[in-house]
Scaffold this active site. Sequence first.
Site, PDB file in Angstrom:
ATOM      1  N   LYS B 179     -90.356 -11.817  -0.681  1.00 57.07           N
ATOM      2  CA  LYS B 179     -89.894 -10.528  -1.206  1.00 57.07           C
ATOM      3  C   LYS B 179     -88.416 -10.451  -0.912  1.00 57.07           C
ATOM      4  O   LYS B 179     -87.769  -9.984  -1.993  1.00 57.07           O
ATOM      5  CB  LYS B 179     -90.320  -9.378  -0.265  1.00 57.07           C
ATOM      6  CG  LYS B 179     -90.098  -7.986  -0.665  1.00 57.07           C
ATOM      7  CD  LYS B 179     -90.855  -6.937   0.433  1.00 57.07           C
ATOM      8  CE  LYS B 179     -90.223  -5.642   0.194  1.00 57.07           C
ATOM      9  NZ  LYS B 179     -90.716  -4.715   1.204  1.00 57.07           N
ATOM     10  N   GLY B 237     -94.941  -6.441   2.846  1.00 60.44           N
ATOM     11  CA  GLY B 237     -95.782  -7.878   2.691  1.00 60.44           C
ATOM     12  C   GLY B 237     -97.026  -7.787   2.821  1.00 60.44           C
ATOM     13  O   GLY B 237     -97.839  -8.349   2.123  1.00 60.44           O
ATOM     14  N   ARG B 238     -97.332  -7.070   3.791  1.00 63.19           N
ATOM     15  CA  ARG B 238     -98.674  -7.202   4.274  1.00 63.19           C
ATOM     16  C   ARG B 238     -99.849  -6.466   3.410  1.00 63.19           C
ATOM     17  O   ARG B 238    -101.115  -6.206   3.455  1.00 63.19           O
ATOM     18  CB  ARG B 238     -99.059  -6.797   5.821  1.00 63.19           C
ATOM     19  CG  ARG B 238     -98.482  -5.320   6.166  1.00 63.19           C
ATOM     20  CD  ARG B 238     -98.434  -5.302   7.873  1.00 63.19           C
ATOM     21  NE  ARG B 238     -97.961  -4.216   8.233  1.00 63.19           N
ATOM     22  CZ  ARG B 238     -96.475  -4.036   8.461  1.00 63.19           C
ATOM     23  NH1 ARG B 238     -95.675  -4.905   8.201  1.00 63.19           N
ATOM     24  NH2 ARG B 238     -96.050  -2.717   8.878  1.00 63.19           N
ATOM     25  N   GLU B 323     -99.262  -6.073  12.736  1.00 67.40           N
ATOM     26  CA  GLU B 323     -98.000  -5.886  12.397  1.00 67.40           C
ATOM     27  C   GLU B 323     -97.775  -4.432  11.987  1.00 67.40           C
ATOM     28  O   GLU B 323     -96.628  -3.897  12.352  1.00 67.40           O
ATOM     29  CB  GLU B 323     -97.727  -6.746  11.231  1.00 67.40           C
ATOM     30  CG  GLU B 323     -96.241  -7.079  10.862  1.00 67.40           C
ATOM     31  CD  GLU B 323     -95.800  -8.374   9.960  1.00 67.40           C
ATOM     32  OE1 GLU B 323     -95.916  -9.387  10.605  1.00 67.40           O
ATOM     33  OE2 GLU B 323     -95.785  -7.973   8.909  1.00 67.40           O
TER      34      GLU B 323
END
Lengths: 523, 523
Positions: B179, B237-238, B323
């Site tokens: 990213k 991201g996740r 996370e």
Amino acid sequence: MTFPALLDLPEWKRFVLAAQTCAPRADGLDLIEAPGLVLDTSGQRHSADLLAAGEALLEARDFATQRARLLAGDEVNVTEHRAAWHTVLRAPRGPEDVLSARERVDAFVRRADSERRWRHIVHVGIGGSDWGVRLAVTAFGYAGTWRDVRFVANIDGHAIEGGLAGLDPRETLVVLVSKSFTTAETLQNGARAREWLKAAGLDPAAHMVAVTAQPERARAWGIADTHIFRLWDWVGGRFSIWSAVSLTTALSVGSDVLAGLRMGAAAMDEHFAQAPLAANAPVRMALAGIVNRSVLGQGSLNIAPYDSRLANLVPYVQQLDMESLGKSVDVAGRPVGVPTGPAVWGMPGTDAQHTFFQWMHQGSDGAPVDFILCRQADHHWPTHHRQLLANCLAQREALMRGKTLDEARAECRAEGLGAAAVEALAPHRVHPGGRPNHLIVLPRLSPYSLGALLALYEHKVFTQGLIWGIDPFDQWGVEYGKVLAKGIIAELGAGVAASAETAPPAATPHDASTHHWIEALSS
Amino acid sequence: MTFPALLDLPEWKRFVLAAQTCAPRADGLDLIEAPGLVLDTSGQRHSADLLAAGEALLEARDFATQRARLLAGDEVNVTEHRAAWHTVLRAPRGPEDVLSARERVDAFVRRADSERRWRHIVHVGIGGSDWGVRLAVTAFGYAGTWRDVRFVANIDGHAIEGGLAGLDPRETLVVLVSKSFTTAETLQNGARAREWLKAAGLDPAAHMVAVTAQPERARAWGIADTHIFRLWDWVGGRFSIWSAVSLTTALSVGSDVLAGLRMGAAAMDEHFAQAPLAANAPVRMALAGIVNRSVLGQGSLNIAPYDSRLANLVPYVQQLDMESLGKSVDVAGRPVGVPTGPAVWGMPGTDAQHTFFQWMHQGSDGAPVDFILCRQADHHWPTHHRQLLANCLAQREALMRGKTLDEARAECRAEGLGAAAVEALAPHRVHPGGRPNHLIVLPRLSPYSLGALLALYEHKVFTQGLIWGIDPFDQWGVEYGKVLAKGIIAELGAGVAASAETAPPAATPHDASTHHWIEALSS
């Protein structure tokens, strides 16, 4: 039974007190040299008092005698009345039958190699018949091997389907591994592989071998005598990497890898047997683990190998530790009274850093970590290796040191944030620190060092079992689900769940949800 | 900030009390129909009181408004001042730039397919840029695909070495995903791949594509404009599986898989937005998780997909959950005051049964389990599937029901053991039971159902974050280790650890152990 309960031991009370009064971080350097590796315990609770209390606790558990009994092949698995003599499988000298079994594996591999046979190996086994081989093949064959090895463990039909897909049956050897030769998964998957061989017009007997403690059953199933490799009753599944189960390892990465693994493990056995307790790596790991679990109440243990080749070390140690210590009753049948074996989980770093290290640093509990790294890499990119080592040391340092609110504020201010933004953001950048860890350093990922590492974990588990008073060699808890599954398989086939009306006299009716799903999923 | 602390809410006290006074097992049937799956919550603590208390708690957290803000792309990531608008990436209608980014991916894949190009894909990304793609490719390409996909995540040089081994560079496309386009692992591994292409006499620009929110950085690194696929700042991201990160998925298992995943997730978004709370699958999962973690004190959550194709669901959900919720400070900067996000771990069943289910059944704590199964298999062996389903139901039943000492005694007697042997063995065969679980049933493993399943977990996490008062979209805890690593990389290169004497003014000297290893491991 005269085995004393843990909570009745004055040595236990002394140990708890010593652990509770330890500083979270000593800032000393505490290295233990062992064969094939160095164990750094600096990141664990430590004091001279705690170590002395640990030694006294082991003494109260008759540690020296029990250790000797383990290594001599005495009946240390008390609930099943047998030995757990996996150490003899790796000893330089052993009984005749052990040595000849080893030689049979080597001879099979020599012949296959000289004939350039078996381009594909399908290894069919589950749990202890799977993880050790997977670990060794991934560790030493990560960049590909002449023989392509597929692992099929799960009863899920997609596993065997994917395992056979694209292989040339004429070039395929199927290795069936089951100690009892009754494992449902392995026999079902073996039957599929046998059909696949037959469908290709081949003789399955020529393409299948078995590793088992029940040679008659393998023979009855259709395996040729010369293709049956022997296990012994006293080899637990989770310790079977040291046996003929590793045939696949030898076919894939070579018999010398097996020999190296054995040498390293045997050297660790010797260290475990001889080293003074304070300098005994498995003993020190065991004591630290007991502090973390039973005194500090940490529910899990994270394994973080900083080496992508060791991805399968995680499930390997997970099985070894959790199947051995996932019990709450001592050998005399009493509740242990303190929390026992932790949940063991993990992932290679640096992947783990991008997956769950957020939680390790700032979650409510965090987890003790075993960091593992290799001083020397087997590739030619020093920048990668330096970054890998630095990441390992940095994560460990961050977990130990933490970051205070004042430090976080200073950091925010240094980034140019205004006073209100600093106060809003700084609490989110605080790390409590003081998280316990081990650092295990191997000179490089040699079979010798990996063998030593596996034996280190084995003996840690044995020592913890002794302290808690648990039999680490049985696994009674896995039977119940198997029995229930048998009944449900029949019900799914018949399309009728046992209810209060239909259950056979011996069976208890299912709960409403299980009942519902048996009806709904029936074929 | 007016956001109230959890422990100050009377609704929280009511919720805790209701949970504490629930029976461990209601023996009712509690099914929630959601798009693509059925959630069975019968295995969780349940009472009408508890559900009402949960609804009141959500009300106190302004759930309806916050959910609407999430789905509308408002600034729900409060510590980073941005949206978390991944739901729009899968919406049937979306903003022009989202749709055109999707179409660019599809066009790239159509062209590659029509030209039969790219026999090998090397997907280079880590964490959120890795797990989602791995999950989809393993789920739908488990028996092999025309394009061979390799995943390279770790900075460990053995990862990229193994990732490139044996590939034909002329036929290889390297997909770089970052990213920020600053991820150390991805850029280092990308640099190795670039050298490898050059060494084969190829133009790297023709063989590499990038997925990033920083196109200028990718361009400066050497990626061709037409090979840069766009991410947005507001895609964490996740949550990036819904974006162009899935280019590799489309190249491997097809664009229709992506379309199916999106449809299933969008349908779950709609369910989450519309279904009454009592019949809202993500909400019910979230409430059960809060009971398990913050009231019953369960430290971990086990994910048990009974489908070997879902092996990568475990690290996927692990990252998503840990996370997001591995934080102990609320959005106002105060300690939450109760245990928050659990350790998430697991393994496909039946492998898990042979690895750590001993611990699940008889360990001190056990763990709540999310069982996941597919009603229909995609292979042709009904016996395998029946056994798989039966094992899942049986393990779940055993964990819920348990086995009393009297039952264990009866069992031992039925096996013909004498009185003394019965008393010695029976305690080892007791199961406490009452372990909480969910059962999630998919009709089959379609992209639609998997997409719905992933969105179910996303919204569960969002809801839990809201109740605890945590920002589930930031990850401040991963920064500290990165900063420390930078310093240590330099020290390893220079061969000198920062000590009290040599540390630059801003740096704190290392602890004795870190100092030792920097010196010892320096090159």
